[in-house]
Design an enzyme around this catalytic site. Structure first.
Site, PDB file in Angstrom:
ATOM      1  N   HIS A  46      48.469  39.123  79.918  1.00  9.10           N
ATOM      2  CA  HIS A  46      47.815  38.180  79.173  1.00  9.10           C
ATOM      3  C   HIS A  46      47.385  36.897  79.717  1.00  9.10           C
ATOM      4  O   HIS A  46      47.783  36.472  80.957  1.00  9.10           O
ATOM      5  CB  HIS A  46      48.662  37.849  78.026  1.00  9.10           C
ATOM      6  CG  HIS A  46      48.625  38.701  77.000  1.00  9.10           C
ATOM      7  ND1 HIS A  46      49.282  38.374  75.769  1.00  9.10           N
ATOM      8  CD2 HIS A  46      48.476  40.145  76.961  1.00  9.10           C
ATOM      9  CE1 HIS A  46      49.288  39.581  74.928  1.00  9.10           C
ATOM     10  NE2 HIS A  46      48.928  40.708  75.856  1.00  9.10           N
ATOM     11  N   GLU A  48      48.037  34.007  79.705  1.00 12.30           N
ATOM     12  CA  GLU A  48      48.763  32.695  79.835  1.00 12.30           C
ATOM     13  C   GLU A  48      49.888  33.297  80.858  1.00 12.30           C
ATOM     14  O   GLU A  48      50.087  32.240  81.888  1.00 12.30           O
ATOM     15  CB  GLU A  48      49.591  32.587  78.596  1.00 12.30           C
ATOM     16  CG  GLU A  48      48.758  32.168  77.385  1.00 12.30           C
ATOM     17  CD  GLU A  48      48.402  33.284  76.373  1.00 12.30           C
ATOM     18  OE1 GLU A  48      48.075  32.798  75.229  1.00 12.30           O
ATOM     19  OE2 GLU A  48      48.035  34.192  77.051  1.00 12.30           O
ATOM     20  N   CYS A  79      54.038  35.590  75.076  1.00 16.51           N
ATOM     21  CA  CYS A  79      53.351  34.354  75.956  1.00 16.51           C
ATOM     22  C   CYS A  79      54.203  33.090  75.706  1.00 16.51           C
ATOM     23  O   CYS A  79      54.537  32.222  76.405  1.00 16.51           O
ATOM     24  CB  CYS A  79      51.987  34.355  75.699  1.00 16.51           C
ATOM     25  SG  CYS A  79      50.875  35.561  76.265  1.00 16.51           S
TER      26      CYS A  79
END
Length: 164
Positions: A46, A48, A79
């Site tokens: 992801h 992040e 995350c």
């Protein structure tokens, strides 16, 4: 946040869900990331997490004290956990995630009693623009899927007629 939105556009160009993240320390961008789960074949890639990985390498430390993460979509539970573990001080997100938001929309891991680190969370920076970026992507994607299904059904229908 505008930089994070540009990174989200990069993710979309690569066929990913358009989410971008920028990590800032002392007013300087120290790392950035965008969704790459599909291209990297990695569910943890992801935006992040990508930014956290780069920042850790850049600072030679996984503890990212006194940093701020700007991200276009509210962090998911994975995350949020990574941000807490990395000791990011402040998280600023654009659009809420109505399905998996872990910074207050569905649940709030940042204020959970089991959290070993607390971070300040600010929501809604350029929310309308961040939401529109995601909605436009998903509308286009649904339209493409529908067109592919229609073309497939048409092909199967033609094949069925030619066999009879």
């Amino acid at each position: 946040m505008r930089c994070a939105m540009a990174l989200a556009a990069q993710a979309e160009k690569e066929g990913e869900i358009p989410v971008g993240a920028v990590l800032v320390k002392d007013g300087e961008v120290i790392a950035e990331g965008w969704n790459q789960s599909i291209s990297c074949h990695d569910a943890t890639a992801h935006a992040e997490v990508q930014a956290l990985r780069k920042a850790g390498q850049s600072l030679s430390n996984y503890r990212l004290l006194d940093t701020t993460l700007y991200v276009t979509l509210e962090p998911c539970p994975m995350c949020a956990g990574a941000l807490l573990h990395s000791r990011v001080k402040r998280i600023v997100f654009g659009a809420p995630d109505l399905k998996a938001g872990a910074a207050g929309t569905v649940l709030n891991l940042f204020e959970h009693q089991a959290a070993y680190h607390y971070a300040t969370v600010e929501r809604g920076l350029l929310e309308d623009e961040c939401r529109k970026q995601l909605q436009t992507f998903f509308r286009r994607r649904r339209k493409q899927i529908k067109a592919l299904k229609k073309a497939k059904d048409k092909l199967l229908s033609k094949q069925g007629k030619s066999e009879s």
